[in-house]
Design a protein around this motif. Structure first.
Motif, PDB file in Angstrom:
ATOM      1  N   LYS A   9       0.842  -1.203   0.000  1.00 60.77           N
ATOM      2  CA  LYS A   9       0.000   0.000   0.000  1.00 60.77           C
ATOM      3  C   LYS A   9       0.883   1.262   0.000  1.00 60.77           C
ATOM      4  O   LYS A   9       2.113   1.176   0.168  1.00 60.77           O
ATOM      5  CB  LYS A   9      -0.892  -0.034   1.231  1.00 60.77           C
ATOM      6  N   TYR A  49     -12.502  -2.210  -2.746  1.00 58.22           N
ATOM      7  CA  TYR A  49     -12.926  -2.221  -1.341  1.00 58.22           C
ATOM      8  C   TYR A  49     -14.451  -2.179  -1.204  1.00 58.22           C
ATOM      9  O   TYR A  49     -14.959  -1.748  -0.157  1.00 58.22           O
ATOM     10  CB  TYR A  49     -12.293  -1.035  -0.610  1.00 58.22           C
ATOM     11  N   HIS A  52     -16.481  -2.962   1.910  1.00 58.50           N
ATOM     12  CA  HIS A  52     -16.395  -2.062   3.076  1.00 58.50           C
ATOM     13  C   HIS A  52     -17.191  -0.775   2.873  1.00 58.50           C
ATOM     14  O   HIS A  52     -17.066   0.162   3.663  1.00 58.50           O
ATOM     15  CB  HIS A  52     -14.929  -1.694   3.348  1.00 58.50           C
ATOM     16  N   PHE A  57     -15.130   3.980   7.951  1.00 57.96           N
ATOM     17  CA  PHE A  57     -13.801   4.398   7.484  1.00 57.96           C
ATOM     18  C   PHE A  57     -13.637   4.276   5.973  1.00 57.96           C
ATOM     19  O   PHE A  57     -12.530   4.436   5.458  1.00 57.96           O
ATOM     20  CB  PHE A  57     -12.714   3.579   8.207  1.00 57.96           C
ATOM     21  N   GLU A  60     -12.004   7.279   4.212  1.00 57.34           N
ATOM     22  CA  GLU A  60     -10.582   7.368   4.580  1.00 57.34           C
ATOM     23  C   GLU A  60      -9.773   6.308   3.824  1.00 57.34           C
ATOM     24  O   GLU A  60      -8.680   6.555   3.312  1.00 57.34           O
ATOM     25  CB  GLU A  60     -10.455   7.147   6.102  1.00 57.34           C
ATOM     26  N   LEU A  61     -10.363   5.105   3.735  1.00 57.04           N
ATOM     27  CA  LEU A  61      -9.702   3.973   3.070  1.00 57.04           C
ATOM     28  C   LEU A  61      -9.456   4.283   1.589  1.00 57.04           C
ATOM     29  O   LEU A  61      -8.338   4.122   1.080  1.00 57.04           O
ATOM     30  CB  LEU A  61     -10.611   2.751   3.233  1.00 57.04           C
ATOM     31  N   THR A  91      -4.910  -7.786  10.630  1.00 53.33           N
ATOM     32  CA  THR A  91      -5.205  -6.518   9.946  1.00 53.33           C
ATOM     33  C   THR A  91      -4.781  -5.326  10.797  1.00 53.33           C
ATOM     34  O   THR A  91      -4.181  -4.370  10.295  1.00 53.33           O
ATOM     35  CB  THR A  91      -6.723  -6.417   9.650  1.00 53.33           C
ATOM     36  N   ARG A 102       3.048  -6.953   9.208  1.00 48.58           N
ATOM     37  CA  ARG A 102       2.414  -5.849   9.953  1.00 48.58           C
ATOM     38  C   ARG A 102       2.955  -5.775  11.376  1.00 48.58           C
ATOM     39  O   ARG A 102       3.085  -4.679  11.935  1.00 48.58           O
ATOM     40  CB  ARG A 102       0.902  -6.028   9.945  1.00 48.58           C
ATOM     41  N   VAL A 109      -3.972   0.720  11.982  1.00 48.08           N
ATOM     42  CA  VAL A 109      -4.791  -0.140  11.120  1.00 48.08           C
ATOM     43  C   VAL A 109      -5.006   0.468   9.733  1.00 48.08           C
ATOM     44  O   VAL A 109      -5.118  -0.245   8.735  1.00 48.08           O
ATOM     45  CB  VAL A 109      -6.142  -0.494  11.794  1.00 48.08           C
ATOM     46  N   SER A 110      -5.049   1.789   9.668  1.00 50.18           N
ATOM     47  CA  SER A 110      -5.302   2.435   8.366  1.00 50.18           C
ATOM     48  C   SER A 110      -4.041   2.451   7.498  1.00 50.18           C
ATOM     49  O   SER A 110      -4.121   2.659   6.295  1.00 50.18           O
ATOM     50  CB  SER A 110      -5.809   3.859   8.583  1.00 50.18           C
ATOM     51  N   ASN A 112      -1.382  -0.153   7.161  1.00 48.91           N
ATOM     52  CA  ASN A 112      -0.877  -1.469   7.594  1.00 48.91           C
ATOM     53  C   ASN A 112      -0.058  -2.165   6.497  1.00 48.91           C
ATOM     54  O   ASN A 112      -0.031  -3.376   6.401  1.00 48.91           O
ATOM     55  CB  ASN A 112      -2.018  -2.337   8.126  1.00 48.91           C
ATOM     56  N   HIS A 115      -1.932  -5.352   1.579  1.00 45.43           N
ATOM     57  CA  HIS A 115      -3.264  -5.962   1.444  1.00 45.43           C
ATOM     58  C   HIS A 115      -3.074  -7.331   0.811  1.00 45.43           C
ATOM     59  O   HIS A 115      -2.246  -7.497  -0.078  1.00 45.43           O
ATOM     60  CB  HIS A 115      -4.157  -5.108   0.529  1.00 45.43           C
TER      61      HIS A 115
HETATM   62  P1  CMP Z   1      -6.954  -4.297   4.019  1.00 43.09           P
HETATM   63  O1  CMP Z   1      -6.491  -5.689   4.204  1.00 43.09           O
HETATM   64  O2  CMP Z   1      -6.396  -3.526   2.865  1.00 43.09           O
HETATM   65  O3  CMP Z   1      -8.544  -4.323   3.875  1.00 43.09           O
HETATM   66  C1  CMP Z   1      -9.367  -3.270   4.306  1.00 43.09           C
HETATM   67  C2  CMP Z   1      -8.603  -2.213   5.014  1.00 43.09           C
HETATM   68  O4  CMP Z   1      -9.371  -1.318   5.784  1.00 43.09           O
HETATM   69  C3  CMP Z   1      -7.671  -2.845   6.021  1.00 43.09           C
HETATM   70  O5  CMP Z   1      -6.628  -3.488   5.343  1.00 43.09           O
HETATM   71  C4  CMP Z   1      -7.278  -1.662   6.882  1.00 43.09           C
HETATM   72  O6  CMP Z   1      -6.120  -0.987   6.397  1.00 43.09           O
HETATM   73  C5  CMP Z   1      -8.472  -0.735   6.709  1.00 43.09           C
HETATM   74  N1  CMP Z   1      -9.184  -0.549   7.985  1.00 43.09           N
HETATM   75  C6  CMP Z   1      -9.747  -1.492   8.747  1.00 43.09           C
HETATM   76  N2  CMP Z   1     -10.289  -0.937   9.843  1.00 43.09           N
HETATM   77  C7  CMP Z   1     -10.059   0.399   9.768  1.00 43.09           C
HETATM   78  C8  CMP Z   1     -10.374   1.519  10.591  1.00 43.09           C
HETATM   79  N3  CMP Z   1     -11.046   1.368  11.732  1.00 43.09           N
HETATM   80  N4  CMP Z   1      -9.983   2.733  10.197  1.00 43.09           N
HETATM   81  C9  CMP Z   1      -9.307   2.891   9.013  1.00 43.09           C
HETATM   82  N5  CMP Z   1      -8.978   1.859   8.193  1.00 43.09           N
HETATM   83  C10 CMP Z   1      -9.353   0.638   8.559  1.00 43.09           C
END
Ligand code: CMP
Length: 143
Positions: A9, A49, A52, A57, A60-61, A91, A102, A109-110, A112, A115
């Motif tokens: 990422k 994504y 989600h 989030f 933001e993602l 995650t 990780r 978490v945002s 990380n 993916h």
């Molecule tokens: P990823 O495996 O790329 O799949 C979905 C992504 O959402 C995850 O990794 C995290 O980076 C992101 N994510 C999960 N929870 C949160 C959160 N609470 N705030 C921001 N990003 C998040």
């Protein structure tokens, strides 16, 4: 042979961790059959994504994943989907064991680092979103 989609990422690319991620999967014995440095468009991010989209989030993602280049890859090997998930770690980096990507390189978490597809269905969907069949080079190791 099983295939998975992995992506370094924007945080991983900016921190110079592409080589470390590739090294870990190569050393493990998996085979890289496709890879490219690219910017993700908003449309591609929203598709990738999609599961989600109702999460708080999501904005933001999508904003983060489109903010700077990513390194998208396809890897091949026995049980590569589940094994790659183990090598990536949980995650949320606060739950990721030391020794995982990780666990060793991330705290938020945002942001990380990596993916990876979580099932055979996601792997097929994500590989097809990012790569054409002609981009993948399947070869037998003979040296
Ligand atoms: P990823 O495996 O790329 O799949 C979905 C992504 O959402 C995850 O990794 C995290 O980076 C992101 N994510 C999960 N929870 C949160 C959160 N609470 N705030 C921001 N990003 C998040």
């Amino acid at each position: 042979m099983e295939k998975t989609f992995l992506m370094v990422k924007p945080d991983g690319v900016q921190r110079g961790l592409i080589s470390e991620v590739v090294r870990r999967f190569e050393s493990k014995g998996f085979q890289l059959i496709g890879g490219k440095l690219m910017m993700i468009t908003k449309e591609l991010a929203e598709k990738h994504y999609g599961e989600h989209k109702d999460k708080p989030f999501f904005g933001e993602l999508v904003g983060f994943i489109t903010s700077a280049p990513v390194f998208a890859m396809v890897w091949e090997g026995e049980n590569v989907i589940a094994q790659a998930r183990q090598m990536m770690g949980a995650t949320n980096p606060k739950d990721a064991a030391p020794g995982t990507i990780r666990g060793d390189y991330a705290v938020q978490v945002s942001q990380n680092i990596i993916h990876g597809s979580d099932s055979p269905e996601s792997a097929e969907r994500e590989i097809n979103l990012f790569f054409n069949e002609s981009d993948l080079v399947e070869y037998k190791k003979d040296i």
